[in-house]
Design a protein around this motif. Sequence first.
Motif, short mmCIF file in Angstrom:
data_model
loop_
_atom_site.label_atom_id
_atom_site.label_comp_id
_atom_site.label_asym_id
_atom_site.label_seq_id
_atom_site.Cartn_x
_atom_site.Cartn_y
_atom_site.Cartn_z
N PRO A 169 -1.09 -2.66 -9.53
CA PRO A 169 -1.23 -1.48 -8.67
C PRO A 169 -1.01 -1.75 -7.18
CG PRO A 169 -3.36 -2.16 -9.53
CD PRO A 169 -2.33 -2.94 -10.27
N ASP A 171 1.17 -2.40 -4.31
CA ASP A 171 2.60 -2.16 -4.15
C ASP A 171 3.38 -3.41 -3.76
OD1 ASP A 171 2.19 0.45 -4.81
OD2 ASP A 171 2.28 1.22 -2.76
N GLN A 255 4.92 11.45 -12.04
CA GLN A 255 4.44 10.08 -11.83
C GLN A 255 4.57 9.70 -10.36
OE1 GLN A 255 6.04 7.10 -14.54
NE2 GLN A 255 6.16 5.61 -12.88
N ARG A 258 1.91 11.42 -8.47
CA ARG A 258 0.60 10.88 -8.81
C ARG A 258 0.34 9.53 -8.15
NH1 ARG A 258 1.40 11.43 -13.85
NH2 ARG A 258 1.92 9.30 -14.43
N THR A 259 1.38 8.73 -8.04
CA THR A 259 1.22 7.37 -7.49
C THR A 259 1.56 7.29 -6.00
OG1 THR A 259 3.47 6.80 -8.20
CG2 THR A 259 1.67 6.26 -9.70
N GLY A 260 2.11 8.39 -5.46
CA GLY A 260 2.46 8.38 -4.04
C GLY A 260 3.71 7.58 -3.73
N CYS A 261 4.61 7.48 -4.71
CA CYS A 261 5.85 6.72 -4.53
C CYS A 261 7.02 7.67 -4.28
CB CYS A 261 6.13 5.87 -5.76
SG CYS A 261 4.88 4.60 -6.09
N ASP A 269 8.43 0.68 -8.75
CA ASP A 269 7.55 1.86 -8.73
C ASP A 269 7.62 2.63 -10.04
OD1 ASP A 269 6.73 1.22 -6.21
OD2 ASP A 269 8.07 2.61 -5.18
N ARG A 275 -1.90 5.14 -10.05
CA ARG A 275 -2.20 4.44 -8.82
C ARG A 275 -3.29 3.38 -9.03
NH1 ARG A 275 -0.22 1.91 -5.36
NH2 ARG A 275 1.29 3.59 -5.10
N SER A 276 -4.23 3.65 -9.89
CA SER A 276 -5.30 2.68 -10.14
C SER A 276 -4.87 1.59 -11.12
CB SER A 276 -6.54 3.38 -10.71
OG SER A 276 -6.23 4.00 -11.94
N ALA A 566 -5.74 8.98 -10.22
CA ALA A 566 -4.56 8.92 -9.37
C ALA A 566 -4.38 7.53 -8.80
CB ALA A 566 -4.65 9.95 -8.26
#
Length: 566
Positions: A169, A171, A255, A258-261, A269, A275-276, A566
């Motif tokens: 998780p 990055d 996705q 949800r993951t902020g990518c 990514d 995200r977790s 998330a």
Amino acid sequence: MKFNEMVYERPDMEKTLAVLKENRKKLETAKSFTEAEQAFLQEEKDEGHIETMYTLSQIRHDIDTRDPFYKEENAFWMEQLPFIETETQAFTRSLTHSTYKDAFEKKYGHLYFLNAEIAEKAFDEKIVPELQKENALAQKYEDLLASAQVEFEGKKYTLSQMEPFKNDPDDERRKQAWIAEGTWYKSVQPEMDEIYDELVHVRDEMGKKMGYDSYTRLGYYRMERNCWDRNDIEKFREAVVKYVVPAAEKVYRAQAARTGCAYPLSFADADLSFRSGNPKPQGADEDVLQAGLRFYSELSPETKEFFTMMLEDELMHTASTEGKAGGGYCTMIPDYHVPYIFANFNGTQADVEVITHEAGHAFAAWMNRGRIPASYIWPTSEACECHSMSMEFFGEQWAEDFFGKDAAKYRYAHLANALKFIPYGTAVDHFQHEMYDHPDYTPSERHAVWKKLLGIYMPWYRLDGEIPFYSEGQHWQLKHHIYSSPFYYIDYCLAQTVSLEFWAMIQDDMAEAWKKYMKYTRMGGSDTWVNMLERAELDSPLESDTLQNVAEKAGKWLEEHEPLDA
């Protein structure tokens, strides 16, 4: 009997081939069906023993590709298998022209002879030199990947051991893991390019020696395609692009949010579902196996007996160790009437998918272990993959045992991955058709074809950035099947479609879904895949509305059940 007690002995090839020739002579000179059948049954037994020795050698070589004894044995088999195939095909040919063919067909079924006709089109003694070269090249590729030592964070890892880092998780750590692996692939890419170039040309030569325009037709015959052809797959591709790619793209966009990518996603990514962190099995390798035992013990009496036997007889090797061949598979050891599972656990959700997927194959083979002819134990590859991919979805009902607090994440990710997989697998198959249609492509032209197909089937990938190999659109080269098992990949896509049918049934009525699964599984390889689907009251993926239906149902469920994590 435990696996380590099974005795391996290299056969004397001169005596072995003489025995097979003698079986054929007895068949051809038989004075009655009884005599002819005795020759047939002896041939079944002798071929089974040869396969047992080869399989024991292969498994033990794959467990440690550095072992000098089994390395030498593996080389022996790669050289000798085409000669064995020459004799086994000669026996089959004599059987198809036997005076007693009608009696054989009445007792053992028409499929044996249908497949025999295909086998005759797939092999001739004149391509033995090419088959030997093909075996050696494919093994060279497998050994190259097995030798990988990826440098990451001051240590060295195998490709399988790198997987947990590739979906970390964090990055930056995740990106660096992908860069490290991509760097290793780039370091051996000239060798991979050379191996594949030689494989394409030797296979093209095989096809032309057999009288075909290219390798493709021969490749289909070698895969025993007995109820569908290239035209069917071209229509399937169209349905994938029309129905599955848009559904999968929605999943990837969700996705990314949800993951902020950023979307389109980098390869690093795209591998992060949450995200977790992606769902992880709870506990160590042994805990996954024990959770598997609970799953199979509660699923049905038959699966309980089967999986208990697999554990007690140590018929699985799951640890990811240095020198071990990559990937996973299930095979059969005929003399002992048991399957064997080879895998590489690495602490990711794939471990659970392996223990359900490969055990799905093993269970089907075990249920049909007494079939005669032995070729009826396994159906064709697309039919086999229905056993395994569908078993994965039955395992979802025990997700709490496997994943604990990550159970909901796993159910979501597993379904999402099934939907995502179909476009990728279809691209792999499409790529192979292009390669054998154009055998003289250069390595750079091959990479260009893959990049073009990515745009059609996987528009969610960003082909730029810092990750070598992957973001250059070259990662087709990590797919073992492209090198070692040409045209064996669309089978997964067809089977994934069937598995999604089972997933939908499980949501409505688990007992009824299992009843249909068992009905399908009990047939073994005694009928063509299309007929088996019809007899089990399942829809054929070769009908475009089947893909439309499963994509819509899976997509709707994913929209409604996206985990809050998330």
